[in-house]
Design a protein around this motif. Sequence first.
Motif, short mmCIF file in Angstrom:
data_model
loop_
_atom_site.label_atom_id
_atom_site.label_comp_id
_atom_site.label_asym_id
_atom_site.label_seq_id
_atom_site.Cartn_x
_atom_site.Cartn_y
_atom_site.Cartn_z
N VAL A 118 -40.59 -3.00 34.55
CA VAL A 118 -39.86 -4.28 35.30
C VAL A 118 -39.83 -3.90 36.81
O VAL A 118 -39.45 -3.05 37.12
N THR A 119 -40.24 -5.18 37.64
CA THR A 119 -40.26 -4.72 38.88
C THR A 119 -39.71 -5.97 39.73
O THR A 119 -39.85 -7.19 38.93
N VAL A 120 -38.81 -5.92 40.71
CA VAL A 120 -38.40 -7.19 41.31
C VAL A 120 -38.79 -7.04 42.69
O VAL A 120 -38.88 -6.20 43.57
N LEU A 121 -39.30 -8.37 42.93
CA LEU A 121 -40.05 -8.76 44.26
C LEU A 121 -38.82 -9.24 45.22
O LEU A 121 -38.11 -10.51 44.64
N MET A 122 -38.52 -8.65 46.31
CA MET A 122 -37.35 -9.56 47.26
C MET A 122 -37.90 -10.03 48.55
O MET A 122 -37.99 -9.16 49.48
N PRO A 123 -38.46 -11.19 48.74
CA PRO A 123 -38.96 -11.74 49.62
C PRO A 123 -37.97 -12.19 50.81
O PRO A 123 -36.55 -12.36 50.23
N GLY A 124 -38.36 -12.35 51.94
CA GLY A 124 -37.43 -13.49 52.80
C GLY A 124 -37.79 -14.59 52.90
O GLY A 124 -38.61 -14.98 51.99
N PRO A 125 -37.31 -15.40 53.75
CA PRO A 125 -37.75 -17.09 53.95
C PRO A 125 -39.39 -16.91 54.06
O PRO A 125 -40.00 -16.40 54.63
N THR A 126 -39.94 -17.92 53.19
CA THR A 126 -41.45 -17.80 52.90
C THR A 126 -41.81 -19.32 53.27
O THR A 126 -40.98 -20.44 52.64
N GLN A 127 -43.00 -19.37 53.27
CA GLN A 127 -43.54 -20.77 53.82
C GLN A 127 -43.99 -21.66 52.72
O GLN A 127 -45.10 -21.62 52.26
N THR A 128 -42.85 -21.95 52.05
CA THR A 128 -43.09 -23.05 50.80
C THR A 128 -42.35 -24.29 51.11
O THR A 128 -41.85 -24.53 52.13
#
Length: 204
Positions: A118-128
């Motif tokens: 199990v992996t968790v990706l923690m992005p910041g504000p993303t252009q979507t």
Amino acid sequence: MDGKATVEGADRLISQIGDRDIDLLFLNAGRGLGNGFVDQDWRKVRRIIDTNVTGTVYLAHELGAKMARRGRGRILFTGSIAGFMPGTFQAVYNGTKAFIDSFSIALRHELKDSGVTVTVLMPGPTQTRFFERAEMMDTKVGSDEKDNPADVAKTGYEAMMAGDEQVVSGWKNKLQVAAAHVTPAGTLAEQHRRMAEPGSASSD
């Protein structure tokens, strides 16, 4: 309401998968909502919680169990750096992402001997379209430059395939997370206000 935001909708997805084996499970649903909590429409608030938490956790439970029984598989949750700070004017979203950040790491350690990572990706504000849908285009965070979604997705995928526990995408976001660990919660809440308060897009 989004299909995966309800148990019934998730069950429809699970039934479509049927008996097929799942090697990679991407749990990246996320919906936000700006403005002050008491001013928000409760139905929209509930939709955030159901999408970000209920549907995500239910899919992890049902499909993760199949992976564990088979003895292999990889799960990638999309959390957020927002989970490290009280989300003034985005309180429900940040709260749900704090849950996902925590839950995914706990699940990883429960499954550590199962063959499932199990992996968790923690992005910041993303252009979507996230900030448009969250009614936050008049905020500083909504109008500022954001990360490329392809770069964020690649970071998460590579971390999942490497079996990493967690990954923060982007060096600026890594610095922000490091600072959040040593900054008082009240200070973080006021910093978030400056980013997410309605009308802050016009502020210096």
